[in-house]
Design an enzyme around this catalytic site. Structure first.
Site, short mmCIF file in Angstrom:
data_model
loop_
_atom_site.label_atom_id
_atom_site.label_comp_id
_atom_site.label_asym_id
_atom_site.label_seq_id
_atom_site.Cartn_x
_atom_site.Cartn_y
_atom_site.Cartn_z
N THR A 101 1.94 4.71 8.91
CA THR A 101 2.83 4.66 7.74
C THR A 101 2.88 6.04 7.11
OG1 THR A 101 1.05 4.14 6.19
CG2 THR A 101 2.17 2.26 7.22
N CYS B 34 -1.42 2.23 12.60
CA CYS B 34 -0.95 1.23 11.63
C CYS B 34 -1.07 -0.07 12.40
CB CYS B 34 0.50 1.49 11.24
SG CYS B 34 1.32 0.03 10.53
N CYS C 179 -6.11 -2.85 8.39
CA CYS C 179 -4.94 -2.17 7.82
C CYS C 179 -5.36 -0.71 7.63
CB CYS C 179 -4.54 -2.79 6.49
SG CYS C 179 -3.23 -1.85 5.65
N LYS D 292 7.53 -6.51 9.83
CA LYS D 292 6.98 -7.34 8.75
C LYS D 292 8.01 -8.38 8.30
CE LYS D 292 3.62 -4.02 6.77
NZ LYS D 292 2.37 -4.74 6.54
N THR E 12 -3.55 1.90 6.30
CA THR E 12 -3.15 2.48 5.00
C THR E 12 -4.13 2.08 3.90
OG1 THR E 12 -0.88 2.14 5.78
CG2 THR E 12 -1.16 2.88 3.51
N ARG F 243 0.82 -1.21 0.00
CA ARG F 243 0.00 0.00 0.00
C ARG F 243 0.85 1.26 0.00
NH1 ARG F 243 -0.26 -4.92 1.09
NH2 ARG F 243 0.19 -4.61 3.28
#
Lengths: 246, 246
Positions: free
Chosen positions: B125, B194, B83, B164, B85, B49
């Site tokens: 983010t 986030c 999520c 991640k 974003t 994203r």
């Protein structure tokens, strides 16, 4: 075609979430896109497995097959079911789909066989024990499977039910006392053969990993194996040679 | 008809598992069957994203719509997407389904508004920040939304990417240093905007819950609200009055 894993969950939801977390933790990935694609069906109003087997309650099979149908229609390429007791219906469930279905019992038994363990105590639901899900497979491989006595088994069920009701502390306290009792009898290897038990015993099993075999963990490792092998059916045949089916 | 929740996950898988675990933990249930039925689609090879929004990478929208189609065909009655974003595409995604779609941004903003908080720092983010997902809604409610400077924001992204990639320790260390820097400037309220951040900051946010607003937690509480209300659309209208949409 993209491989997508299907998880028949909801038995119970906490165990489903644990299996999902273990799948992520055990996958080597440096970014989101490298993780294993998965669809999880956790529709938990499936009749209780122990109630059905021990107290002649309604069968969970139709509801389990309904969840399987959702997974198949969604396009998954393999099934896992993080509930040991539900594996009483494994053969029927496996027959009802045309894709691989990895057994949690086989995965855990394979680990015991490969590690050349000669004797284990089984921590599981009364239904898993009465159905002999572990004992037959282990006996055929000359592995002694020790079963708690009726009083301890009653406590183990009490602990599992407490966990499912959200009472982690009682669940842990009761289960730890059962483990201590078994340790006093000289047992030093336990199969956590109910998917709630690794959650109940998470502290002690992290502290003494050599004492505990986590059936969920073994199922997940076998699943990652399926995902990585181009031809899993071939791999499955190797496993079937390893375990003599009963 | 049975209500089934649909989770559009995979962004990332760890955040999806966290949202699922929070759903279970926040549901009052005394046995498996009382938990909320859910289908989770976590097919994580969705284009990144942030890459799409900041670096003109491929759009994640087609892949997200594909996951939505799977959920709709499976019969879910409501969508959530853990999520932040990805909520840049919220309106387009919402339009593509005929069932409720609960926004994580609205859920977190509602919490901030209800608690009468006057100023928050946004940990998110770079894409979430540049798209103004939180700032517009908060500004319209006279809430100051503080944004880290470029150097700190670079570190926040570095932390999220480390998480991640499976490196929890680096992720935690970097993010904690950013939080400290912001605290030195007098900030004492943070939105974890986030879905990886509640995982990165789990230790400190458990220790100082009054300092952190967890967007995932707020989304889950709103979702349980949807499950419990017979007529959620009516309830949603109440929320829409609360938040002036931008």
């Amino acid at each position: 075609m993209k491989k997508i894993l299907g998880m028949l969950g909801g038995m119970g939801p906490g165990a489903t979430a644990d299996a999902f977390a273990k799948l992520i933790a055990n996958t080597k990935a440096s970014r989101d896109q490298e993780h294993i694609p998965i669809i999880i069906v956790s529709i938990p109003d499936i009749p209780d497995r122990t109630e059905s087997l021990i107290y002649d309650g309604p069968s969970p099979l139709p509801a389990m097959i309904e969840s399987l149908r959702i997974l198949e229609s969604a396009g998954v390429s393999c099934i896992i079911m993080p509930c040991n007791t539900a594996h009483y219906w494994y053969e029927e469930l496996k027959k009802s789909v045309s894709i691989p279905f990895i057994s949690i019992i086989d995965s855990a038994c394979n680990k015991i066989i490969k590690e050349n363990i000669k004797s284990v105590a089984l921590l599981a639901t009364t239904a898993t024990i009465e159905a002999g899900l572990y004992q037959h497979k282990l006996a055929e491989n000359n592995i002694k499977c020790l079963i708690p006595d009726d009083i301890e088994q009653y406590k183990i069920m009490k602990s599992i039910i407490a966990y499912k009701a959200g009472d982690f502390h009682s669940a842990q306290e009761i289960m730890l006392s059962c483990v201590s009792k078994l340790e006093e009898k000289g047992i030093n290897k336990f199969v956590m053969g109910c998917t709630e038990i690794p959650l109940i015993l998470k502290n002690i099993s992290r502290q003494y990993p050599e004492k505990f075999i986590d059936a969920t963990d073994e199922l997940i490792k076998e699943t990652i194996n399926w995902y990585q092998f181009a031809d899993y059916s071939q791999q499955q045949e190797i496993n079937e040679v390893l375990i003599s089916s009963y």
